[in-house]
Write a protein that holds these residues in place. Sequence first.
Motif, mmCIF file in Angstrom:
data_model
loop_
_atom_site.group_PDB
_atom_site.id
_atom_site.type_symbol
_atom_site.label_atom_id
_atom_site.label_comp_id
_atom_site.label_asym_id
_atom_site.label_seq_id
_atom_site.Cartn_x
_atom_site.Cartn_y
_atom_site.Cartn_z
ATOM 1 N N GLU A 180 -0.006 -80.518 -5.464
ATOM 2 C CA GLU A 180 -0.794 -81.533 -4.747
ATOM 3 C C GLU A 180 -1.338 -81.027 -3.423
ATOM 4 O O GLU A 180 -2.135 -81.671 -2.777
ATOM 5 N N ASN A 181 -0.941 -79.897 -3.035
ATOM 6 C CA ASN A 181 -1.121 -79.387 -1.664
ATOM 7 C C ASN A 181 -2.547 -79.107 -1.205
ATOM 8 O O ASN A 181 -2.822 -79.346 -0.031
ATOM 9 N N PRO A 182 -3.523 -78.520 -1.857
ATOM 10 C CA PRO A 182 -3.576 -78.322 -3.300
ATOM 11 C C PRO A 182 -2.930 -77.015 -3.752
ATOM 12 O O PRO A 182 -2.884 -76.748 -4.939
ATOM 13 N N GLU A 183 -2.437 -76.219 -2.797
ATOM 14 C CA GLU A 183 -1.827 -74.967 -3.246
ATOM 15 C C GLU A 183 -0.487 -75.245 -3.899
ATOM 16 O O GLU A 183 0.162 -76.251 -3.609
ATOM 17 N N ILE A 184 -0.079 -74.326 -4.723
ATOM 18 C CA ILE A 184 1.210 -74.476 -5.394
ATOM 19 C C ILE A 184 2.320 -74.287 -4.369
ATOM 20 O O ILE A 184 2.288 -73.360 -3.573
ATOM 21 N N SER A 185 3.300 -75.183 -4.397
ATOM 22 C CA SER A 185 4.471 -74.949 -3.541
ATOM 23 C C SER A 185 5.734 -75.359 -4.286
ATOM 24 O O SER A 185 5.703 -76.202 -5.192
ATOM 25 N N ALA A 186 6.842 -74.723 -3.889
ATOM 26 C CA ALA A 186 8.113 -74.958 -4.586
ATOM 27 C C ALA A 186 8.648 -76.346 -4.269
ATOM 28 O O ALA A 186 8.378 -76.915 -3.215
ATOM 29 N N ILE A 187 9.437 -76.862 -5.194
ATOM 30 C CA ILE A 187 10.092 -78.163 -5.013
ATOM 31 C C ILE A 187 11.598 -77.911 -4.951
ATOM 32 O O ILE A 187 12.115 -77.099 -5.715
ATOM 33 N N GLY A 188 12.254 -78.623 -4.097
ATOM 34 C CA GLY A 188 13.727 -78.512 -4.030
ATOM 35 C C GLY A 188 14.152 -77.431 -3.053
ATOM 36 O O GLY A 188 13.448 -76.431 -2.857
ATOM 37 N N ASN A 189 15.321 -77.643 -2.452
ATOM 38 C CA ASN A 189 15.787 -76.737 -1.396
ATOM 39 C C ASN A 189 15.914 -75.301 -1.881
ATOM 40 O O ASN A 189 15.531 -74.356 -1.209
ATOM 41 N N ARG A 190 16.507 -75.138 -3.055
ATOM 42 C CA ARG A 190 16.802 -73.791 -3.535
ATOM 43 C C ARG A 190 15.521 -72.977 -3.677
ATOM 44 O O ARG A 190 15.412 -71.861 -3.164
ATOM 45 N N GLU A 191 14.554 -73.556 -4.382
ATOM 46 C CA GLU A 191 13.325 -72.791 -4.629
ATOM 47 C C GLU A 191 12.485 -72.650 -3.372
ATOM 48 O O GLU A 191 11.783 -71.646 -3.206
ATOM 49 N N LYS A 192 12.563 -73.642 -2.476
ATOM 50 C CA LYS A 192 11.835 -73.494 -1.205
ATOM 51 C C LYS A 192 12.415 -72.322 -0.422
ATOM 52 O O LYS A 192 11.684 -71.532 0.167
ATOM 53 N N ILE A 193 13.733 -72.227 -0.408
ATOM 54 C CA ILE A 193 14.372 -71.127 0.336
ATOM 55 C C ILE A 193 14.093 -69.792 -0.352
ATOM 56 O O ILE A 193 13.838 -68.786 0.306
ATOM 57 N N ARG A 194 14.084 -69.801 -1.677
ATOM 58 C CA ARG A 194 13.723 -68.551 -2.373
ATOM 59 C C ARG A 194 12.307 -68.135 -2.006
ATOM 60 O O ARG A 194 12.001 -66.967 -1.820
ATOM 61 N N GLN A 195 11.429 -69.130 -1.921
ATOM 62 C CA GLN A 195 10.026 -68.810 -1.623
ATOM 63 C C GLN A 195 9.851 -68.340 -0.178
ATOM 64 O O GLN A 195 9.155 -67.358 0.086
ATOM 65 N N GLN A 196 10.515 -69.046 0.745
ATOM 66 C CA GLN A 196 10.226 -68.806 2.172
ATOM 67 C C GLN A 196 11.198 -67.833 2.825
ATOM 68 O O GLN A 196 10.983 -67.407 3.947
ATOM 69 N N GLY A 197 12.291 -67.528 2.150
ATOM 70 C CA GLY A 197 13.312 -66.688 2.775
ATOM 71 C C GLY A 197 14.345 -67.561 3.459
ATOM 72 O O GLY A 197 14.189 -68.779 3.549
ATOM 73 N N PRO A 198 15.432 -66.952 3.960
ATOM 74 C CA PRO A 198 16.490 -67.732 4.607
ATOM 75 C C PRO A 198 15.934 -68.588 5.743
ATOM 76 O O PRO A 198 14.981 -68.174 6.414
#
Lengths: 91, 563
Positions: free
Chosen positions: A68-86
């Motif tokens: 919806e962003n419209p860019e793709i972004s992760a959902i949920g804490n785990r995948e957000k942290i995987r995507q963005q780093g610690p």
Amino acid sequence: MTKQSFSKIITANLLHTGDVVYLDQESNWVHQIEKALVVSSEEQIDSLVGAAQQSEVIDPYAIDVSTENPEISAIGNREKIRQQGPSVIAI
Amino acid sequence: MYQYDDFDSAYVAERVNTFRHQVEKRLDGRLTEEEFKPLRLQNGLYLQLHAYMLRVAIPYGSLNSQQMRALAHIAERWDRGYGHFTTRQNIQFNWVKLVETPDILKALSDVGMHAIQTSGNCIRNVTADHFSGAASDEIADPRPVAEFLRQWSTDHPEFLYLPRKFKIAVTGSSNDRAVTKAHDIGLRIIKNKSDEIGYEVIVGGGLGRTPVVGTVIREFLPQVHLLNYMEAILRVYNAEGRRDNKYKARIKILVRELGIERFRDKVESEFERLNDSADKLESINEKTERERISEFFEPPQFDTDTDLFEFEAARRNNPFFREWVKTNVHNHKQSEHAIVTISLKATGAIPGDASSDQMRAIADLAETYGYDDIRVSHEQNIILPHVHKRNLPSVYAELRKHKLQTANVGLISDIIACPGLDYCALATARSIPIAQKISTHFSDSAYAKAIGEMKIKISGCINSCAHHHVAHIGILGLEKGGVESYQITLGGDHRENLRLGDRAGPGFSADEIVPAIERLIDAYLGLRLDPQETFLTAYQRVGMAPFKAALYTEQGPKQALAS
Ligand code: SF4
């Protein structure tokens, strides 16, 4: 968004380095989630994850994403942290 | 400390070569991930959220300056310049690459270290009291026993595929700093009425999903029988432990299902059989081997100079040094020496993390002032076990240069926290940011000292690596509906009379957790009888009710007590 809407992408870690990567439109593993291929069906997930087992990544799996962003972004804490780093800064 | 002999060196070098070949085969596709995964895990290499993580064994938390420098070098050369010391007295490197791991293992083997058996369903790194060989309350140094068990358990062909992982801890003091009752086997060195040294053997303790306080299976085991008795316990567990359900596979579940009496009967009969059998382990001349190992742990030639003028002058004149001595320095069995705890919990820091520079500074201090002896504590701090008091001002001055002088050992900001969801693939919530928030909130040292002794431990999932069950205030990070939620337990105690904390009630969000801790502290300060009554003692006296009221109703502690 329901589960059947299939806003999913394939993620894994690179075999050599362990880096978090995503499968793009051209079957390359890329670091940028925005470039990931949004898959359209369970069958496609099964076939892509199956093919990935033979490639340069480990532990491939599908994750839900927001488009919806419209860019793709992760959902949920785990995948957000995987995507963005610690979320913490080391020494 | 123990030095590898030719056999040890050859064995570890061979393991490095083997792993190098395995990595090559994996990279060129001759091994699949399914085939390779157990091989990398046997060498301590995990895949975490963002990268591979290498867990390096630090046997019973003991290392010398050369080894500490090697860890600093590894962090700098192959990681991001830091390492994370863990509650298993090990170190983890969070950012290693598969292709470089054989080189890291080689660098470790060059200084008598490895990462073998830091993963998998085998006997893991044996842990011990971090004050070993120095504590004033010690009956005997537990390190020779821990080393003896390390050698026995390394690559033990019978116990490499146990139903589940297996952890052993040893203490030589009546004050248990090794959390022996929370281990699969805990050994306490004791003396019997005839003044002979032996072991109280505790079995079936553990934290995790099903926390259990260990039970004494043998009140006094003579030293000579140690290996046979350990074999007997492991054999019963290996044969009867559950393999159908990994959540029920630890020895604690077997002991609970059988009952301690039946479990003991089985162990004793296996023990008898071993003692009678022709291949009994004493045939390897256990006593001689134990004595050989003990020689490595002879105390250093302590400097017996009793002139403490410089120390006393610094204590008088420097209030910061004085405070640091109060919190971070403990009594040594040699009165002119002291045990120094270097806090890895500076305000807002990641508990247990140390940079390469800090590791090197610690190595230098150990070499110059500490008889080349360093320990890692399960509380994620570093110990210099033997420092002459005359040298304490110099040690403190050096620590200041490297931001290692935080005077908070045993206080509210000396928090244990596991890596949690910032790194760990099993986590359900983050731990480190919670620790950082609490540490920052309670950074006023006068306030922290007024609160007094406090153990806060934060785990990022039910596996409980941070020992939250035995914290005065335990925090368990879970996920509820996609949001991190932190459950609080109160009144746990990790010492000799190990006690599991009581769950307070519903969890708190990440933003609510610091105010919740603040309310608990206010409640405690309001109800304690005097400043000497610690949080734990106060909790034991008044129970959960006033703390629960403070947590959930925001009533003042006095009203809560009255209600
Ligand atoms: S407690 Fe859970 S989150 Fe923390 S290190 Fe252990 S497995 Fe990972």
